[in-house]
Scaffold this active site. Structure first.
Site, PDB file in Angstrom:
ATOM      1  CG  ASN A  94      31.517  34.674  25.578  1.00  0.00           C
ATOM      2  OD1 ASN A  94      32.595  34.073  25.846  1.00  0.00           O
ATOM      3  ND2 ASN A  94      30.885  35.055  26.286  1.00  0.00           N
ATOM      4  CG  HIS A 179      23.682  30.102  25.262  1.00  0.00           C
ATOM      5  ND1 HIS A 179      24.553  30.576  26.571  1.00  0.00           N
ATOM      6  CD2 HIS A 179      22.421  31.045  25.370  1.00  0.00           C
ATOM      7  CE1 HIS A 179      23.714  31.418  27.247  1.00  0.00           C
ATOM      8  NE2 HIS A 179      22.611  31.705  26.524  1.00  0.00           N
ATOM      9  CG  ASN A 278      21.863  33.365  30.383  1.00  0.00           C
ATOM     10  OD1 ASN A 278      20.909  32.600  30.854  1.00  0.00           O
ATOM     11  ND2 ASN A 278      22.350  33.859  29.408  1.00  0.00           N
ATOM     12  CG  ASP A 305      29.266  28.732  31.671  1.00  0.00           C
ATOM     13  OD1 ASP A 305      30.087  29.344  31.154  1.00  0.00           O
ATOM     14  OD2 ASP A 305      28.070  28.984  31.783  1.00  0.00           O
ATOM     15  CG  HIS A 309      31.654  38.413  35.069  1.00  0.00           C
ATOM     16  ND1 HIS A 309      31.828  39.041  33.790  1.00  0.00           N
ATOM     17  CD2 HIS A 309      30.900  37.427  34.954  1.00  0.00           C
ATOM     18  CE1 HIS A 309      30.899  38.291  32.872  1.00  0.00           C
ATOM     19  NE2 HIS A 309      30.419  37.247  33.527  1.00  0.00           N
ATOM     20  CG  PHE A 323      23.499  36.766  33.473  1.00  0.00           C
ATOM     21  CD1 PHE A 323      22.569  35.940  34.217  1.00  0.00           C
ATOM     22  CD2 PHE A 323      23.366  37.788  32.647  1.00  0.00           C
ATOM     23  CE1 PHE A 323      21.287  36.470  34.156  1.00  0.00           C
ATOM     24  CE2 PHE A 323      21.937  38.321  32.832  1.00  0.00           C
ATOM     25  CZ  PHE A 323      21.063  37.814  33.333  1.00  0.00           C
ATOM     26  N   GLY A 324      27.429  34.832  35.506  1.00  0.00           N
ATOM     27  CA  GLY A 324      28.323  33.998  35.470  1.00  0.00           C
ATOM     28  C   GLY A 324      29.336  33.860  36.648  1.00  0.00           C
TER      29      GLY A 324
HETATM   30  O1  DOR Z   1      26.671  32.862  33.158  1.00  0.00           O
HETATM   31  C1  DOR Z   1      27.065  32.834  31.834  1.00  0.00           C
HETATM   32  N1  DOR Z   1      28.108  33.536  31.659  1.00  0.00           N
HETATM   33  N2  DOR Z   1      26.369  32.362  30.763  1.00  0.00           N
HETATM   34  C2  DOR Z   1      26.933  32.487  29.631  1.00  0.00           C
HETATM   35  O2  DOR Z   1      26.129  31.810  28.620  1.00  0.00           O
HETATM   36  C3  DOR Z   1      28.093  33.296  29.288  1.00  0.00           C
HETATM   37  C4  DOR Z   1      28.837  33.546  30.355  1.00  0.00           C
HETATM   38  C5  DOR Z   1      29.985  34.507  30.268  1.00  0.00           C
HETATM   39  O3  DOR Z   1      30.585  34.819  29.154  1.00  0.00           O
HETATM   40  O4  DOR Z   1      30.126  35.547  31.340  1.00  0.00           O
HETATM   41 ZN    ZN Z   2      26.345  29.635  27.572  1.00  0.00          ZN
END
Ligand code: DOR
Ligand code: ZN
Length: 425
Positions: A94, A179, A278, A305, A309, A323-324
Protein backbone atom coordinates in the site's frame (compact mmCIF):
# COMPACT_ATOMS: atom_id res chain seq x y z
CA UNK A 1 35.12 -13.72 8.02
CA UNK A 2 34.96 -16.56 10.59
CA UNK A 3 32.91 -15.99 13.71
CA UNK A 4 32.48 -18.26 16.71
CA UNK A 5 29.47 -17.75 18.98
CA UNK A 6 30.30 -19.55 22.21
CA UNK A 7 28.15 -21.20 24.88
CA UNK A 8 24.80 -19.59 24.10
CA UNK A 9 21.46 -21.33 24.46
CA UNK A 10 20.87 -22.19 20.83
CA UNK A 11 17.15 -22.23 20.04
CA UNK A 12 16.35 -23.61 16.58
CA UNK A 13 12.86 -25.07 16.20
CA UNK A 14 13.49 -26.18 12.60
CA UNK A 15 15.93 -28.74 13.98
CA UNK A 16 14.12 -29.24 17.29
CA UNK A 17 17.26 -27.98 18.99
CA UNK A 18 17.38 -26.17 22.33
CA UNK A 19 20.75 -26.67 24.04
CA UNK A 20 23.81 -24.77 25.13
CA UNK A 21 26.15 -24.97 22.15
CA UNK A 22 28.53 -23.03 19.88
CA UNK A 23 27.87 -21.83 16.35
CA UNK A 24 30.64 -21.39 13.81
CA UNK A 25 29.91 -18.98 11.00
CA UNK A 26 32.04 -18.81 7.88
CA UNK A 27 31.44 -16.62 4.82
CA UNK A 28 28.02 -15.57 6.11
CA UNK A 29 26.81 -19.18 6.36
CA UNK A 30 26.27 -21.47 9.30
CA UNK A 31 29.15 -23.91 9.17
CA UNK A 32 28.70 -25.90 12.37
CA UNK A 33 26.48 -26.10 15.46
CA UNK A 34 27.96 -28.21 18.27
CA UNK A 35 29.35 -28.12 21.78
CA UNK A 36 32.95 -26.94 22.29
CA UNK A 37 33.81 -26.11 18.70
CA UNK A 38 37.55 -25.63 18.28
CA UNK A 39 38.21 -23.44 15.30
CA UNK A 40 40.26 -20.45 14.24
CA UNK A 41 37.92 -17.50 14.28
CA UNK A 42 38.41 -13.84 13.38
CA UNK A 43 35.90 -12.94 16.07
CA UNK A 44 34.62 -14.76 19.15
CA UNK A 45 31.39 -13.74 20.85
CA UNK A 46 30.78 -15.09 24.34
CA UNK A 47 27.07 -15.84 24.65
CA UNK A 48 26.75 -17.44 28.09
CA UNK A 49 23.26 -16.83 29.44
CA UNK A 50 22.08 -15.52 26.08
CA UNK A 51 19.57 -16.91 23.60
CA UNK A 52 21.02 -17.56 20.12
CA UNK A 53 18.21 -17.93 17.62
CA UNK A 54 17.41 -17.46 13.92
CA UNK A 55 17.05 -13.89 12.71
CA UNK A 56 13.36 -12.98 12.82
CA UNK A 57 11.08 -12.92 9.79
CA UNK A 58 8.41 -10.23 9.97
CA UNK A 59 5.75 -10.91 7.36
CA UNK A 60 3.82 -7.64 7.73
CA UNK A 61 5.84 -4.44 7.35
CA UNK A 62 4.97 -1.11 5.72
CA UNK A 63 8.21 0.36 4.37
CA UNK A 64 6.31 3.17 2.57
CA UNK A 65 8.65 3.30 -0.41
CA UNK A 66 7.86 4.35 -3.10
CA UNK A 67 5.95 7.50 -2.36
CA UNK A 68 5.90 8.13 1.35
CA UNK A 69 9.59 8.39 2.14
CA UNK A 70 8.72 11.02 4.76
CA UNK A 71 7.28 8.19 6.91
CA UNK A 72 9.85 5.44 6.18
CA UNK A 73 12.17 4.18 3.47
CA UNK A 74 13.55 0.79 2.57
CA UNK A 75 16.83 1.99 4.09
CA UNK A 76 15.46 3.32 7.40
CA UNK A 77 12.89 0.56 7.85
CA UNK A 78 15.26 -2.29 7.14
CA UNK A 79 17.82 -0.80 9.50
CA UNK A 80 15.17 -0.46 12.22
CA UNK A 81 14.31 -4.09 11.53
CA UNK A 82 17.90 -5.21 12.08
CA UNK A 83 17.93 -3.42 15.44
CA UNK A 84 14.81 -5.38 16.35
CA UNK A 85 16.51 -8.65 15.38
CA UNK A 86 14.57 -8.96 12.13
CA UNK A 87 16.68 -10.15 9.24
CA UNK A 88 13.82 -10.59 6.75
CA UNK A 89 10.69 -8.53 6.16
CA UNK A 90 7.78 -8.73 3.78
CA UNK A 91 7.08 -5.23 2.43
CA UNK A 92 3.37 -4.46 2.05
CA UNK A 93 2.13 -2.95 -1.22
CA UNK A 94 0.00 0.00 0.00
CA UNK A 95 2.62 2.44 -1.19
CA UNK A 96 2.11 5.44 -3.50
CA UNK A 97 1.82 4.16 -6.18
CA UNK A 98 0.69 0.74 -5.00
CA UNK A 99 2.80 -2.26 -6.06
CA UNK A 100 0.18 -3.25 -8.62
CA UNK A 101 2.26 -3.53 -11.81
CA UNK A 102 5.63 -4.82 -12.88
CA UNK A 103 6.71 -1.22 -13.42
CA UNK A 104 5.87 -0.23 -9.83
CA UNK A 105 7.40 -3.41 -8.48
CA UNK A 106 10.62 -2.55 -10.31
CA UNK A 107 10.81 0.80 -8.51
CA UNK A 108 10.65 -1.00 -5.18
CA UNK A 109 13.11 -3.65 -6.31
CA UNK A 110 15.62 -0.97 -7.27
CA UNK A 111 15.23 0.72 -3.89
CA UNK A 112 15.82 -2.67 -2.22
CA UNK A 113 18.91 -3.36 -4.30
CA UNK A 114 20.26 0.11 -3.57
CA UNK A 115 19.52 0.51 0.11
CA UNK A 116 18.09 -2.50 1.95
CA UNK A 117 19.99 -3.45 5.09
CA UNK A 118 18.27 -6.83 5.45
CA UNK A 119 16.26 -9.22 3.25
CA UNK A 120 13.25 -7.38 1.90
CA UNK A 121 10.68 -9.61 0.21
CA UNK A 122 7.86 -8.11 -1.82
CA UNK A 123 4.13 -8.48 -1.42
CA UNK A 124 2.29 -7.15 -4.49
CA UNK A 125 -1.26 -5.78 -4.60
CA UNK A 126 -4.10 -8.00 -5.75
CA UNK A 127 -6.11 -5.33 -7.53
CA UNK A 128 -5.33 -2.17 -9.49
CA UNK A 129 -4.66 0.67 -7.06
CA UNK A 130 -5.90 -1.66 -4.29
CA UNK A 131 -9.40 -0.59 -5.28
CA UNK A 132 -10.83 -4.11 -5.09
CA UNK A 133 -12.03 -4.09 -8.71
CA UNK A 134 -9.64 -5.04 -11.52
CA UNK A 135 -7.26 -7.93 -10.89
CA UNK A 136 -3.57 -7.27 -11.45
CA UNK A 137 -1.42 -9.40 -13.72
CA UNK A 138 -0.55 -11.90 -11.03
CA UNK A 139 1.64 -14.13 -13.22
CA UNK A 140 3.92 -11.20 -14.19
CA UNK A 141 4.06 -9.88 -10.64
CA UNK A 142 5.17 -13.28 -9.42
CA UNK A 143 7.68 -13.62 -12.22
CA UNK A 144 9.12 -10.21 -11.31
CA UNK A 145 9.69 -11.26 -7.71
CA UNK A 146 6.50 -10.88 -5.65
CA UNK A 147 6.18 -13.74 -3.16
CA UNK A 148 2.69 -12.92 -1.86
CA UNK A 149 -0.36 -10.83 -2.72
CA UNK A 150 -2.45 -8.50 -0.57
CA UNK A 151 -4.56 -5.36 -0.79
CA UNK A 152 -3.61 -4.74 2.87
CA UNK A 153 -5.14 -1.66 4.36
CA UNK A 154 -8.32 -2.77 2.64
CA UNK A 155 -10.22 -5.97 1.93
CA UNK A 156 -11.70 -6.84 -1.45
CA UNK A 157 -15.36 -6.02 -0.88
CA UNK A 158 -16.74 -7.86 -3.89
CA UNK A 159 -17.17 -11.62 -3.37
CA UNK A 160 -16.81 -12.30 -7.08
CA UNK A 161 -13.56 -10.30 -7.39
CA UNK A 162 -12.15 -12.13 -4.36
CA UNK A 163 -13.18 -15.45 -5.87
CA UNK A 164 -11.40 -14.60 -9.13
CA UNK A 165 -8.36 -13.39 -7.18
CA UNK A 166 -8.12 -16.66 -5.28
CA UNK A 167 -8.53 -18.69 -8.47
CA UNK A 168 -5.74 -16.73 -10.15
CA UNK A 169 -3.50 -16.98 -7.07
CA UNK A 170 -4.05 -20.74 -6.89
CA UNK A 171 -3.10 -21.09 -10.53
CA UNK A 172 0.09 -19.13 -9.95
CA UNK A 173 0.74 -20.86 -6.61
CA UNK A 174 1.06 -17.63 -4.69
CA UNK A 175 -0.15 -16.87 -1.16
CA UNK A 176 -2.95 -14.34 -0.59
CA UNK A 177 -2.73 -12.27 2.61
CA UNK A 178 -6.14 -11.03 3.72
CA UNK A 179 -6.81 -7.75 5.49
CA UNK A 180 -10.15 -8.75 6.95
CA UNK A 181 -12.57 -5.86 7.19
CA UNK A 182 -16.08 -5.54 5.87
CA UNK A 183 -16.23 -1.79 5.19
CA UNK A 184 -20.02 -1.73 5.38
CA UNK A 185 -19.73 -3.02 8.94
CA UNK A 186 -16.66 -1.06 10.09
CA UNK A 187 -18.35 2.01 8.60
CA UNK A 188 -15.68 4.60 9.29
CA UNK A 189 -15.21 3.44 12.89
CA UNK A 190 -12.27 4.66 14.94
CA UNK A 191 -12.05 2.38 17.99
CA UNK A 192 -13.50 -0.91 19.20
CA UNK A 193 -17.26 -0.70 19.47
CA UNK A 194 -18.75 -1.01 22.93
CA UNK A 195 -17.88 0.81 26.13
CA UNK A 196 -14.83 2.52 24.64
CA UNK A 197 -16.55 3.94 21.58
CA UNK A 198 -19.54 5.12 23.66
CA UNK A 199 -17.35 6.68 26.31
CA UNK A 200 -15.17 8.49 23.76
CA UNK A 201 -18.07 9.46 21.56
CA UNK A 202 -16.36 7.90 18.56
CA UNK A 203 -17.75 5.60 15.93
CA UNK A 204 -17.08 1.94 16.76
CA UNK A 205 -15.58 -0.91 14.73
CA UNK A 206 -17.29 -4.17 15.62
CA UNK A 207 -15.51 -7.52 15.79
CA UNK A 208 -18.09 -8.64 13.25
CA UNK A 209 -16.51 -6.46 10.58
CA UNK A 210 -13.39 -8.62 10.97
CA UNK A 211 -14.68 -12.12 11.55
CA UNK A 212 -17.49 -12.00 8.97
CA UNK A 213 -14.88 -11.18 6.35
CA UNK A 214 -12.61 -13.97 7.59
CA UNK A 215 -15.57 -16.34 7.28
CA UNK A 216 -16.11 -15.27 3.69
CA UNK A 217 -12.45 -15.58 2.74
CA UNK A 218 -12.11 -19.00 4.36
CA UNK A 219 -15.23 -20.12 2.51
CA UNK A 220 -13.77 -18.93 -0.81
CA UNK A 221 -10.39 -20.51 -0.03
CA UNK A 222 -12.14 -23.79 0.66
CA UNK A 223 -13.99 -23.58 -2.67
CA UNK A 224 -10.91 -22.73 -4.71
CA UNK A 225 -8.20 -24.63 -2.79
CA UNK A 226 -6.27 -21.36 -2.40
CA UNK A 227 -3.76 -20.77 0.41
CA UNK A 228 -4.70 -17.75 2.46
CA UNK A 229 -3.10 -16.01 5.38
CA UNK A 230 -5.17 -13.79 7.66
CA UNK A 231 -3.31 -10.65 8.72
CA UNK A 232 -3.53 -8.96 12.15
CA UNK A 233 -6.14 -11.10 13.88
CA UNK A 234 -7.56 -9.08 16.77
CA UNK A 235 -10.66 -10.76 18.20
CA UNK A 236 -11.95 -13.92 19.81
CA UNK A 237 -14.40 -14.97 17.09
CA UNK A 238 -11.70 -14.75 14.42
CA UNK A 239 -9.49 -17.13 16.40
CA UNK A 240 -12.40 -19.58 16.77
CA UNK A 241 -13.29 -19.45 13.07
CA UNK A 242 -9.68 -19.97 11.97
CA UNK A 243 -9.22 -22.82 14.43
CA UNK A 244 -12.28 -24.62 13.06
CA UNK A 245 -11.20 -24.07 9.46
CA UNK A 246 -7.74 -25.47 10.16
CA UNK A 247 -9.32 -28.56 11.69
CA UNK A 248 -11.37 -29.01 8.49
CA UNK A 249 -8.15 -28.90 6.49
CA UNK A 250 -8.52 -25.45 4.90
CA UNK A 251 -5.16 -23.98 3.83
CA UNK A 252 -5.33 -21.04 6.20
CA UNK A 253 -2.70 -19.51 8.45
CA UNK A 254 -2.79 -16.33 10.47
CA UNK A 255 -0.81 -13.76 12.40
CA UNK A 256 -1.42 -11.30 15.17
CA UNK A 257 0.58 -8.22 16.18
CA UNK A 258 2.12 -7.49 19.60
CA UNK A 259 -0.33 -4.67 20.38
CA UNK A 260 -3.27 -7.07 20.22
CA UNK A 261 -1.93 -9.22 23.06
CA UNK A 262 -0.49 -6.32 25.07
CA UNK A 263 -3.32 -3.81 25.32
CA UNK A 264 -7.08 -3.79 25.46
CA UNK A 265 -9.31 -1.01 24.17
CA UNK A 266 -9.15 0.88 27.48
CA UNK A 267 -5.68 2.01 26.37
CA UNK A 268 -7.34 4.52 24.01
CA UNK A 269 -9.48 6.16 26.69
CA UNK A 270 -6.96 9.01 26.87
CA UNK A 271 -7.40 9.67 23.10
CA UNK A 272 -3.72 8.81 22.54
CA UNK A 273 -3.45 8.21 18.80
CA UNK A 274 -0.53 5.82 19.36
CA UNK A 275 -3.22 3.34 20.31
CA UNK A 276 -5.16 3.92 17.11
CA UNK A 277 -4.78 1.15 14.60
CA UNK A 278 -6.81 -0.94 12.19
CA UNK A 279 -8.18 -3.33 13.36
CA UNK A 280 -8.57 -1.53 16.69
CA UNK A 281 -7.50 -2.70 20.15
CA UNK A 282 -10.24 -4.99 21.43
CA UNK A 283 -11.77 -6.09 24.76
CA UNK A 284 -10.02 -7.90 27.62
CA UNK A 285 -11.75 -11.09 26.55
CA UNK A 286 -10.37 -10.72 23.02
CA UNK A 287 -6.85 -10.17 24.35
CA UNK A 288 -7.13 -13.42 26.31
CA UNK A 289 -8.38 -15.25 23.20
CA UNK A 290 -5.42 -13.96 21.17
CA UNK A 291 -3.00 -15.16 23.86
CA UNK A 292 -4.72 -18.52 23.99
CA UNK A 293 -4.66 -18.77 20.17
CA UNK A 294 -0.91 -18.19 20.23
CA UNK A 295 -0.41 -20.80 22.93
CA UNK A 296 -2.55 -23.49 21.30
CA UNK A 297 -1.08 -22.95 17.83
CA UNK A 298 -4.13 -21.48 16.09
CA UNK A 299 -2.16 -18.27 15.56
CA UNK A 300 0.91 -19.23 13.55
CA UNK A 301 2.88 -16.02 13.52
CA UNK A 302 3.60 -12.74 15.25
CA UNK A 303 4.17 -9.85 12.83
CA UNK A 304 4.58 -6.18 13.68
CA UNK A 305 2.23 -4.55 11.16
CA UNK A 306 4.89 -1.82 11.38
CA UNK A 307 2.90 1.18 10.16
CA UNK A 308 4.99 4.34 10.33
CA UNK A 309 3.24 7.72 10.16
CA UNK A 310 4.58 11.25 10.58
CA UNK A 311 3.86 13.45 13.60
CA UNK A 312 1.61 15.61 11.42
CA UNK A 313 -0.52 12.56 10.76
CA UNK A 314 -0.57 11.23 14.33
CA UNK A 315 -0.23 14.14 16.73
CA UNK A 316 -3.64 15.55 15.84
CA UNK A 317 -7.31 15.03 16.76
CA UNK A 318 -8.14 11.35 17.18
CA UNK A 319 -10.59 11.15 14.30
CA UNK A 320 -8.19 12.76 11.85
CA UNK A 321 -5.16 10.68 12.85
CA UNK A 322 -3.94 7.82 10.67
CA UNK A 323 -4.36 4.21 11.76
CA UNK A 324 -1.24 2.28 12.69
CA UNK A 325 1.80 1.99 14.94
CA UNK A 326 5.45 1.14 14.44
CA UNK A 327 6.74 -2.13 15.87
CA UNK A 328 9.95 -3.42 14.31
CA UNK A 329 12.24 -2.36 17.12
CA UNK A 330 10.08 -3.59 19.99
CA UNK A 331 8.30 -6.71 18.76
CA UNK A 332 10.66 -9.35 20.09
CA UNK A 333 11.02 -7.69 23.49
CA UNK A 334 7.27 -7.09 23.79
CA UNK A 335 6.53 -10.70 22.83
CA UNK A 336 9.12 -12.02 25.29
CA UNK A 337 7.84 -9.76 28.08
CA UNK A 338 4.17 -10.52 27.52
CA UNK A 339 4.23 -14.16 26.51
CA UNK A 340 7.21 -15.72 28.26
CA UNK A 341 6.38 -13.84 31.45
CA UNK A 342 2.93 -15.38 31.46
CA UNK A 343 4.38 -18.77 30.49
CA UNK A 344 2.20 -18.91 27.39
CA UNK A 345 5.17 -19.57 25.12
CA UNK A 346 8.79 -20.59 25.57
CA UNK A 347 11.78 -19.45 23.47
CA UNK A 348 11.31 -22.29 20.99
CA UNK A 349 7.68 -21.31 20.42
CA UNK A 350 8.65 -17.68 20.12
CA UNK A 351 11.27 -18.58 17.48
CA UNK A 352 8.57 -20.55 15.68
CA UNK A 353 6.08 -17.68 15.64
CA UNK A 354 8.63 -15.02 14.74
CA UNK A 355 11.05 -16.81 12.42
CA UNK A 356 10.29 -20.36 11.34
CA UNK A 357 6.52 -20.25 10.73
CA UNK A 358 6.51 -16.99 8.75
CA UNK A 359 9.33 -18.43 6.58
CA UNK A 360 7.34 -21.57 5.93
CA UNK A 361 4.14 -19.65 5.23
CA UNK A 362 5.98 -17.46 2.74
CA UNK A 363 7.96 -20.35 1.29
CA UNK A 364 11.31 -18.69 1.90
CA UNK A 365 14.39 -20.51 3.08
CA UNK A 366 14.84 -18.58 6.33
CA UNK A 367 14.17 -18.89 10.03
CA UNK A 368 16.57 -21.77 10.66
CA UNK A 369 20.06 -22.35 12.04
CA UNK A 370 20.64 -25.43 9.86
CA UNK A 371 24.17 -26.05 8.63
CA UNK A 372 24.55 -24.37 5.25
CA UNK A 373 21.82 -21.80 5.91
CA UNK A 374 22.46 -18.06 5.66
CA UNK A 375 23.90 -16.88 8.96
CA UNK A 376 20.89 -14.73 9.84
CA UNK A 377 21.29 -15.01 13.60
CA UNK A 378 20.40 -12.97 16.65
CA UNK A 379 21.74 -13.03 20.18
CA UNK A 380 19.23 -11.97 22.79
CA UNK A 381 19.88 -11.12 26.43
CA UNK A 382 16.72 -12.58 28.00
CA UNK A 383 17.28 -10.95 31.39
CA UNK A 384 18.02 -7.41 30.28
CA UNK A 385 15.34 -4.86 31.10
CA UNK A 386 15.20 -1.67 29.07
CA UNK A 387 12.88 1.27 28.63
CA UNK A 388 11.48 2.09 25.18
CA UNK A 389 12.60 5.63 24.31
CA UNK A 390 11.21 7.66 21.45
CA UNK A 391 14.52 9.27 20.58
CA UNK A 392 16.25 5.89 20.21
CA UNK A 393 14.13 4.63 17.29
CA UNK A 394 15.96 4.09 14.00
CA UNK A 395 12.64 4.13 12.18
CA UNK A 396 11.85 7.50 10.58
CA UNK A 397 8.59 7.56 12.51
CA UNK A 398 7.97 7.52 16.24
CA UNK A 399 4.35 6.35 16.53
CA UNK A 400 4.91 3.50 18.97
CA UNK A 401 2.36 2.31 21.51
CA UNK A 402 5.18 1.10 23.75
CA UNK A 403 7.10 4.32 24.51
CA UNK A 404 7.94 4.48 28.22
CA UNK A 405 7.31 0.78 28.79
CA UNK A 406 9.92 -1.38 30.49
CA UNK A 407 10.53 -4.53 28.46
CA UNK A 408 12.49 -7.63 29.36
CA UNK A 409 14.65 -9.17 26.65
CA UNK A 410 17.06 -7.24 24.46
CA UNK A 411 18.51 -8.01 21.04
CA UNK A 412 22.26 -7.53 21.58
CA UNK A 413 23.58 -8.74 18.22
CA UNK A 414 22.16 -9.21 14.75
CA UNK A 415 24.13 -11.17 12.15
CA UNK A 416 23.25 -10.45 8.57
CA UNK A 417 25.22 -11.18 5.38
CA UNK A 418 28.48 -11.64 7.25
CA UNK A 419 28.10 -8.39 9.21
CA UNK A 420 27.67 -8.33 12.96
CA UNK A 421 25.67 -5.46 14.42
CA UNK A 422 25.89 -4.76 18.17
CA UNK A 423 23.01 -2.83 19.71
CA UNK A 424 22.80 -0.71 22.86
CA UNK A 425 19.59 0.20 24.69
O1 DOR B 1 -3.36 0.25 11.30
C1 DOR B 1 -3.09 -0.04 10.13
N1 DOR B 1 -2.19 0.67 9.41
N2 DOR B 1 -3.75 -1.06 9.55
C2 DOR B 1 -3.62 -1.35 8.24
O2 DOR B 1 -4.23 -2.28 7.78
C3 DOR B 1 -2.76 -0.50 7.37
C4 DOR B 1 -1.73 0.19 8.15
C5 DOR B 1 -1.04 1.29 7.39
O3 DOR B 1 -0.63 1.07 6.26
O4 DOR B 1 -0.83 2.38 7.96
ZN1 ZN C 1 -4.01 -4.60 7.32
Amino acid sequence: MKILIKDGRVVDPANKFDEVADIFVEDARIFKVAKNIKADADKIIEAQGKIVMPGLVDMHVHLREPGREDKETVCSGSRAALAGGITSVLAMPNTEPAIDSVEHLKILKEAIQKSAKNNVFICAAITKGRQGEALNDIASLKKSGAIALSDDGASIESDSVMLEALKAATKEEILVICHSEDKKLSNGGQVNSGFTSTRLGLRGVSSESEYKRIERDIDLAEKTGASIHIAHVSCKESVEIISKAKKRGVEVTCETAPHYFSFNDEAVLGYDTNFKMNPPLRSKEDVLAIRKGLADGTIDAIASDHAPHTENEKDIEFERAEFGVIGLETELAVSATELLGDCLLNWTKLAEKMALNPSRILGINKGTLSVGADADIIIVNPAKEWIVKKEKFLSKSRNSAFVGRTLKGFVEYTFYKGKVYKWNS
